[in-house]
Scaffold this active site. Structure first.
Site, PDB file in Angstrom:
ATOM      1  N   TYR A  51     -73.739  44.479 -50.262  1.00 22.92           N
ATOM      2  CA  TYR A  51     -73.206  43.639 -51.345  1.00 22.92           C
ATOM      3  C   TYR A  51     -74.334  42.909 -52.054  1.00 22.92           C
ATOM      4  CZ  TYR A  51     -68.694  44.024 -48.839  1.00 22.92           C
ATOM      5  OH  TYR A  51     -67.556  44.463 -48.191  1.00 22.92           O
ATOM      6  N   LEU A 209     -55.698  42.429 -51.881  1.00 24.17           N
ATOM      7  CA  LEU A 209     -55.005  42.197 -53.156  1.00 24.17           C
ATOM      8  C   LEU A 209     -55.199  43.366 -54.112  1.00 24.17           C
ATOM      9  CD1 LEU A 209     -55.785  38.396 -53.676  1.00 24.17           C
ATOM     10  CD2 LEU A 209     -53.652  39.437 -52.863  1.00 24.17           C
ATOM     11  N   GLY A 212     -57.372  42.822 -57.030  1.00 23.80           N
ATOM     12  CA  GLY A 212     -56.820  41.884 -58.002  1.00 23.80           C
ATOM     13  C   GLY A 212     -55.507  42.329 -58.605  1.00 23.80           C
ATOM     14  N   LEU A 214     -52.688  42.877 -57.243  1.00 29.10           N
ATOM     15  CA  LEU A 214     -51.545  42.173 -56.676  1.00 29.10           C
ATOM     16  C   LEU A 214     -51.509  40.680 -57.013  1.00 29.10           C
ATOM     17  CD1 LEU A 214     -51.361  43.977 -53.221  1.00 29.10           C
ATOM     18  CD2 LEU A 214     -49.830  44.257 -55.179  1.00 29.10           C
ATOM     19  N   THR A 215     -52.398  40.257 -57.899  1.00 28.21           N
ATOM     20  CA  THR A 215     -52.271  38.895 -58.423  1.00 28.21           C
ATOM     21  C   THR A 215     -51.203  38.836 -59.517  1.00 28.21           C
ATOM     22  OG1 THR A 215     -53.955  39.251 -60.137  1.00 28.21           O
ATOM     23  CG2 THR A 215     -54.705  38.418 -57.981  1.00 28.21           C
ATOM     24  N   GLY A 216     -50.783  40.011 -60.001  1.00 30.01           N
ATOM     25  CA  GLY A 216     -49.774  40.068 -61.059  1.00 30.01           C
ATOM     26  C   GLY A 216     -50.329  39.935 -62.452  1.00 30.01           C
ATOM     27  N   LYS A 217     -51.651  39.887 -62.573  1.00 32.07           N
ATOM     28  CA  LYS A 217     -52.275  39.674 -63.883  1.00 32.07           C
ATOM     29  C   LYS A 217     -52.415  40.955 -64.697  1.00 32.07           C
ATOM     30  CE  LYS A 217     -55.086  35.863 -62.069  1.00 32.07           C
ATOM     31  NZ  LYS A 217     -56.468  35.410 -61.764  1.00 32.07           N
TER      32      LYS A 217
END
Length: 315
Positions: A51, A209, A212, A214-217
């Site tokens: 990373y 998630l 991201g 599954l943040t709904g964004k």
């Protein structure tokens, strides 16, 4: 708090992902996230020596170095640190020589003399398992790492590692890090859940998630424009994925919490899951993650989410 498998590590039930450190968050912002995480009760951070080599100008090790500069403030005893070996450009694979050299480099970047949980980041078909397992065992016996984890290993490969370790008297792994979330259930549930339970492995899912999603964004291609995770999260943008998100948002609205909180709480309710991994690029993203550690979904809510996300393999 939760005990990590057969180890003595008592961890907060959310594993803060360090993949954003040095990528989507600079050092100062990363330190703010770590400060807020610990102040809210967190004690478990996940990193890897690779990373974030994919970011322009990076060469790998940036996340570890940022965590290390934060630990240098006198915080080492407050944090359980996990990192990984086998994907750094300078330290590829799981040969004994490479594992020893990569561990030394990670310890230097982290500014510590021990790593709490050290993962084999992915299998190495070119190195005998006995050689890799012996190298990890040597690090444990030398006090350089406390516990061993496996990431991205198949059920067959996990069984082989345990068989070899038991045959030779090596220290055995305590944790498994697979991909697992509401829109990618099939691989873990069909293959890895049983082997995790059999070996008493603590499961720490990554992409909890779905990068991201599954943040709904993200509801359309336009929502991904200019986003660092567009390539990863975009693969879930299909009829099944959007249906899952609709259900997730509905349950979250009923509970008056964020969709991410519900997605992580659902994971935490699954057998063998100890601490889902989720990252925050800024402090304001952290509360939704931390709230998942105490949110208990009702049986009806779990059934609704289970039905909406019935396992579909995402390619």
């Amino acid at each position: 708090m939760s005990i990590l498998g057969t180890s003595n590590l008592d961890v907060f039930p959310l594993n803060l992902g360090g993949n954003t450190f040095g990528w989507t968050s600079d050092e100062a912002t990363s330190h703010q996230v770590l400060d807020a995480f610990v102040q809210a009760g967190g004690n478990f951070v996940d990193s890897a020596d690779v990373y974030s080599v994919w970011a322009p100008g990076n060469s790998g090790g940036e996340s570890e170095a940022i965590i290390g500069s934060w630990l240098a403030k006198g915080q080492r005893e407050r944090l359980i640190v996990a990192t990984k070996v086998s994907q750094h450009p300078e330290f590829p694979g799981l040969s004994a020589t490479n594992i020893a050299a990569a561990a030394a480099a990670s310890l230097q970047r982290l500014g510590t003399d021990y790593i709490d949980l050290y993962y084999a980041h992915q299998p190495d078909d070119n190195t005998p398992v006995a050689e890799s397992a012996a190298a990890f065992d040597a690090l444990v016996r030398a006090g350089k790492i406390r516990h061993i984890g496996l990431s991205n290993f198949s059920a067959e490969q996990i069984d082989e590692w345990f068989a070899v370790a038991n045959e030779h008297g090596f220290v055995t792994p305590v944790a498994l890090q697979p991909q697992y979330n509401l829109v990618a259930r099939a691989e873990f549930e069909n293959e890895l859940a049983a082997v995790s339970a059999r070996h008493q492995l603590a499961v720490l899912p990554y992409f909890s998630l779905a990068s991201g999603f599954l943040t709904g964004k993200y509801r359309s291609e336009a929502d991904f424009e200019g986003k660092a995770r567009a390539g990863m999260a975009g693969r879930y943008l299909n009829e099944h994925g959007l249906s899952v998100v609709d259900t997730l948002v509905s349950v979250a609205a009923e509970l008056k919490v964020e969709p991410a909180t519900v997605a992580l709480a659902w994971l935490r309710s699954r057998e063998s899951i100890v601490a889902p991994i989720a990252s925050a690029s800024s402090v304001d993203q952290l509360p939704a993650l931390m709230d998942s550690a105490t949110l208990e979904l009702s049986g009806e809510q779990l059934e609704i989410l289970d039905a909406a996300s019935e396992p579909v393999q995402v390619s």
